[in-house]
Design an enzyme around this catalytic site. Structure first.
Site, PDB file in Angstrom:
ATOM      1  N   SER A   1      -0.384   8.065  -6.720  1.00 59.34           N
ATOM      2  CA  SER A   1      -1.227   7.392  -7.767  1.00 59.34           C
ATOM      3  C   SER A   1      -2.404   7.442  -7.645  1.00 59.34           C
ATOM      4  O   SER A   1      -2.889   7.543  -6.446  1.00 59.34           O
ATOM      5  CB  SER A   1      -0.645   5.908  -7.929  1.00 59.34           C
ATOM      6  OG  SER A   1      -1.475   5.160  -8.825  1.00 59.34           O
TER       7      SER A   1
ATOM      8  N   TYR B   1       1.466  -2.320  -6.028  1.00 56.65           N
ATOM      9  CA  TYR B   1       1.783  -0.821  -6.110  1.00 56.65           C
ATOM     10  C   TYR B   1       0.721   0.155  -5.509  1.00 56.65           C
ATOM     11  O   TYR B   1       1.093   1.103  -4.991  1.00 56.65           O
ATOM     12  CB  TYR B   1       1.791  -0.826  -7.526  1.00 56.65           C
ATOM     13  CG  TYR B   1       2.136   0.498  -8.164  1.00 56.65           C
ATOM     14  CD1 TYR B   1       3.262   0.934  -8.460  1.00 56.65           C
ATOM     15  CD2 TYR B   1       1.006   1.286  -8.776  1.00 56.65           C
ATOM     16  CE1 TYR B   1       3.570   2.229  -8.684  1.00 56.65           C
ATOM     17  CE2 TYR B   1       1.112   2.869  -9.124  1.00 56.65           C
ATOM     18  CZ  TYR B   1       2.522   2.837  -9.149  1.00 56.65           C
ATOM     19  OH  TYR B   1       2.615   4.250  -9.786  1.00 56.65           O
TER      20      TYR B   1
ATOM     21  N   ALA C   1      -0.787  -0.556  -2.937  1.00 58.33           N
ATOM     22  CA  ALA C   1      -0.584  -0.436  -1.193  1.00 58.33           C
ATOM     23  C   ALA C   1       0.462   0.639  -1.317  1.00 58.33           C
ATOM     24  O   ALA C   1       0.447   1.420  -0.077  1.00 58.33           O
ATOM     25  CB  ALA C   1      -0.417  -1.876  -0.767  1.00 58.33           C
TER      26      ALA C   1
END
Length: 267
Positions: free
Chosen positions: A144, A157, A159
């Protein structure tokens, strides 16, 4: 240009919807055989039908990818249909919701890491002995833009996806020169990840105090994307297929942003 993907066997996790589905169909159009895993049995069946209509063979298995048992069971099921062979692994499964740091419990953190990160670890561990026997093995991890440029939410999320990038870099060095290992880092992509009940749009609505669509548009304005829109699953799938292909034969340990320009850093 020739991709060299015809006849290759591609295993994709989280393949029933969104980027996973678009990736499966993109590989099918290149003539690759598919092995697809997801907890959504109905969605898998739909992807299987669409890919078989293109003219490729497809093995599917419903399984819970957040557990080691589920991953082992799912992979064993599709390997039995592929003759024990896989050439390309696409780790794609993941989930998240918008919650402030103080709202996250230990259980929340654990659930995020089990699905978004440990599923990648376990799938790689299970398939590395298979991939090492192949001529042109490739691993592609879906991360991401939030792994490289975290926002205040969702920090769990972000991390988990940063951990995916560390795994990608480490495996690329450990498994070179035989296995190429790369990551894609999508920005906001309009998929069921956002639109499903309780997904990013709903939880972002609560966070910003606006209706879901308006909340998403507001969030995008805060991020100041140069392209000014959310991406499409097919736009990420195209990059994944490229990275798996012979066209990217000198690309490994790379993180390819498919993010509409959200990352501002030059490194």
């Amino acid at each position: 240009m020739e991709s060299g993907l015809k006849g290759q066997i591609v295993l994709i996790t989280g393949a029933a919807k969104g980027i996973g589905k678009a990736t499966a169909l993109a590989f099918a159009r290149e003539g690759a055989q598919l092995a697809l895993l997801d907890i959504d049995e109905a969605g898998l069946a739909e992807v299987k039908a669409e890919a078989e209509a293109i003219g490729v063979s497809v093995a599917i298995a419903k399984t819970d990818l957040s557990t080691e048992q589920g991953i082992n069971r799912g992979i064993d099921a599709v390997l039995s249909a592929t003759g024990g062979q896989v050439d390309i692994l696409v780790n794609n499964v993941g989930s998240g919701s918008v919650r402030r740091f103080e709202e996250l419990t230990d259980s929340d953190w654990d659930a995020t890491m089990q699905l978004n990160f440990m599923s990648y670890v376990r799938t790689c561990r299970k398939l590395l002995p298979v991939l090492r026997q192949r001529a042109k093995p490739v691993i592609i991890n879906n991360a991401s833009d939030l792994a490289r440029q975290p926002e205040p939410v969702p920090v769990d999320y972000s991390a988990s996806k940063a951990a995916v990038l560390a795994l990608t870099k480490g495996l690329a060095r450990a498994e070179g020169p035989l296995i190429r290992v790369n990551a894609v880092a999508p920005g906001p992509i309009w998929t069921p990840f956002w639109t499903k009940p309780g997904g990013f749009a709903d939880t972002m609505s609560t966070f910003h105090g606006r209706p879901p669509q308006e909340a998403v548009e507001y969030e995008m304005s805060l991020r100041q994307l140069p392209l000014g829109r959310l991406g499409k699953p097919e736009e990420v799938a195209n990059v994944i297929v490229f990275l798996a292909s012979d066209l990217a034969s000198f690309v490994t340990s790379a993180v390819w942003g498919v993010d509409g320009g959200s990352i501002r850093s030059i490194v």
